[in-house]
Write an enzyme that holds these catalytic residues in place. Structure first.
Site, short mmCIF file in Angstrom:
data_model
loop_
_atom_site.label_atom_id
_atom_site.label_comp_id
_atom_site.label_asym_id
_atom_site.label_seq_id
_atom_site.Cartn_x
_atom_site.Cartn_y
_atom_site.Cartn_z
N GLN A 141 0.85 -1.19 0.00
CA GLN A 141 0.00 0.00 0.00
C GLN A 141 0.89 1.24 0.00
OE1 GLN A 141 -2.09 1.41 3.65
NE2 GLN A 141 -3.95 0.92 2.49
N CYS A 190 -6.01 7.11 5.78
CA CYS A 190 -5.31 7.42 7.03
C CYS A 190 -5.71 8.82 7.55
CB CYS A 190 -3.80 7.34 6.81
SG CYS A 190 -2.91 7.67 8.35
N LYS A 220 -8.05 2.25 -1.06
CA LYS A 220 -8.69 2.15 0.26
C LYS A 220 -9.13 3.56 0.63
CE LYS A 220 -9.02 0.73 4.80
NZ LYS A 220 -7.88 0.70 5.70
N HIS A 245 -13.45 2.00 4.20
CA HIS A 245 -13.56 2.08 5.66
C HIS A 245 -14.73 3.02 5.93
CE1 HIS A 245 -11.75 3.42 9.79
NE2 HIS A 245 -12.91 2.81 9.90
N GLY A 293 -9.30 -5.05 10.59
CA GLY A 293 -8.08 -4.49 11.18
C GLY A 293 -7.91 -4.99 12.60
C1 LIG Z 1 -2.87 1.85 14.61
C2 LIG Z 1 -3.55 1.72 13.30
C3 LIG Z 1 -2.80 1.73 12.13
C4 LIG Z 1 -3.42 1.61 10.89
N1 LIG Z 1 -2.66 1.59 9.75
C5 LIG Z 1 -3.26 1.41 8.53
C6 LIG Z 1 -2.51 1.32 7.33
O1 LIG Z 1 -1.27 1.42 7.31
N2 LIG Z 1 -3.18 1.14 6.17
C7 LIG Z 1 -4.54 1.02 6.13
O2 LIG Z 1 -5.12 0.83 5.06
N3 LIG Z 1 -5.27 1.11 7.25
C8 LIG Z 1 -4.67 1.29 8.44
N4 LIG Z 1 -5.44 1.37 9.56
C9 LIG Z 1 -6.92 1.31 9.46
C10 LIG Z 1 -7.44 -0.12 9.48
O3 LIG Z 1 -6.95 -0.84 8.37
C11 LIG Z 1 -8.96 -0.12 9.41
O4 LIG Z 1 -9.35 0.54 8.24
C12 LIG Z 1 -9.61 0.55 10.61
O5 LIG Z 1 -8.97 0.20 11.81
C13 LIG Z 1 -11.10 0.16 10.70
O6 LIG Z 1 -11.25 -1.23 10.63
P1 LIG Z 1 -11.35 -2.18 11.93
O7 LIG Z 1 -12.58 -1.75 12.67
O8 LIG Z 1 -11.47 -3.57 11.32
O9 LIG Z 1 -10.11 -1.99 12.72
C14 LIG Z 1 -4.83 1.49 10.82
C15 LIG Z 1 -5.59 1.48 11.99
C16 LIG Z 1 -4.97 1.59 13.22
C17 LIG Z 1 -5.83 1.58 14.47
#
Ligand SMILES: Cc1cc2nc3c(=O)[nH]c(=O)nc-3n(C[C@H](O)[C@H](O)[C@H](O)COP(=O)(O)O)c2cc1C
Length: 315
Positions: A57, A87, A127, A156, A212
């Site tokens: 990514q 992000c 994304k 997201h 995530g």
């Molecule tokens: C600490 C942290 C780091 C993350 N880093 C990325 C990343 O590098 N790339 C990405 O696409 N999403 C990143 N995310 C977002 C997650 O991929 C996801 O979209 C978000 O947490 C919501 O999904 P979930 O409820 O399944 O966690 C990050 C989330 C957190 C909390």
């Protein structure tokens, strides 16, 4: 997830639990100089990810930087490159990147036009969040994406201003389903096997369900979704030990590895009965013996069938 699911985590998760069709590598920011740094290659080099289905990514708002990096990733053998437009971190959006790019649709249009005109030999997926601060923005954002042949759109279901708080805005994506001509990835607050099944139904069997934080809480989540068994306490114990050793080797420091393990256990503890005092001790411990004792206490409580949504925060 940046800082959480790097190469050490991915490799071990794949070996211990499997079940994920793809691991998205936490974002890498390509520089003006058309060359990945040694640090970036520690995540991106094909040999680091051999045998694991990964998608790199990129985080960028400069088409020239994205283009050289995507071409380089294609040459390394990757079969998809993902653009991060989600992000919400202050340092990222201040530079107009990640979900910060969603505030500048004119700039994003120019970027996508240049990227998709550049003969990149690898499919490009995106994304995205639903918008910056208002769900009504999603309509124009989708209109823009529809002009380009994205290989997948992962959503997201939050706004930038939501950060990671509040409920995922599921209805906004449901309302837009007919406007999305790409393979769809659904993301946000999919915590249990039942959540995955419900999302699979409600979103008409999307191409991907992306998880995530809940995968860190329940590493067998995808395995269960595919009919496999839940994680056992012994599996978690072995996985945790392997992670600790893996981080120790990667960081060259047991202390730094323990810091990373605390972040992992913030989520992993949600697969056990709540134990607030042991939970606190995990984060307070300075010595490995204290840390291990706190983990033992957490693990001596019952293992749950589904993870608790322990990281949920109100808006
Ligand atoms: C600490 C942290 C780091 C993350 N880093 C990325 C990343 O590098 N790339 C990405 O696409 N999403 C990143 N995310 C977002 C997650 O991929 C996801 O979209 C978000 O947490 C919501 O999904 P979930 O409820 O399944 O966690 C990050 C989330 C957190 C909390």
């Amino acid at each position: 997830m940046e800082g959480l699911t790097g190469a050490v985590y991915r490799k071990l998760h794949h070996r211990f639990f499997g079940g994920a069709d793809a691991y998205y590598i936490p974002f890498v920011t390509p520089t003006v100089e058309p060359k990945f740094t040694d640090r970036q290659l520690r995540e991106l080099a094909p040999e680091v990810n051999s045998g694991i289905p990964v998608v790199p990514q990129l985080l960028s708002n400069r088409s020239a930087d994205f283009i050289w990096a995507a071409k380089a990733l294609g040459e390394m053998g990757y079969s998809e490159v993902n653009l991060n437009l989600g992000c919400p971190a202050g340092t990222v959006v201040a530079k107009g990147k990640g979900s910060g790019f969603l505030k500048d649709l004119y700039g994003l249009e120019k970027f996508l036009y240049e990227v998709f005109s550049a003969d990149i030999p690898v499919p490009i997926s995106i994304k995205t969040r639903l918008g910056w601060s208002d769900t009504a923005e999603f309509e124009d954002i989708l209109k823009l994406y529809r002009k380009y042949p994205l290989s997948e759109l992962i959503v997201h279901m939050r706004l930038k201003t939501d950060q990671y708080k509040g409920d995922a805005r599921t209805q906004v994506l449901l309302n837009a389903l007919d406007e999305i001509p790409f393979p769809l990835g659904v993301n946000g607050d999919l915590v249990t096997e039942a959540d995955l099944k419900q999302a699979d139904e409600r979103f008409r069997h999307p191409h991907q369900l992306m998880v995530g934080r809940a995968l860190m809480a329940d590493p067998a989540l995808f395995r269960k979704f595919k009919g496999g068994k839940p994680a056992s306490a012994e599996e978690i114990r072995q996985f945790s030990k392997a992670l600790y050793d893996g981080y120790t080797e990667a960081f060259g420091s047991r202390k730094n590895a323990m810091m990373r393990m605390k972040e992992y256990w913030f989520f992993q503890s949600c697969l056990f009965e709540e134990n607030p005092s042991a939970f606190k001790r995990i984060f307070k411990s300075r010595e490995e013996a204290d840390f291990s004792a706190a983990l033992d206490e957490i693990m001596s409580g019952g293992l749950l069938r589904d993870a608790r949504f322990g990281w949920k925060k109100p808006l």
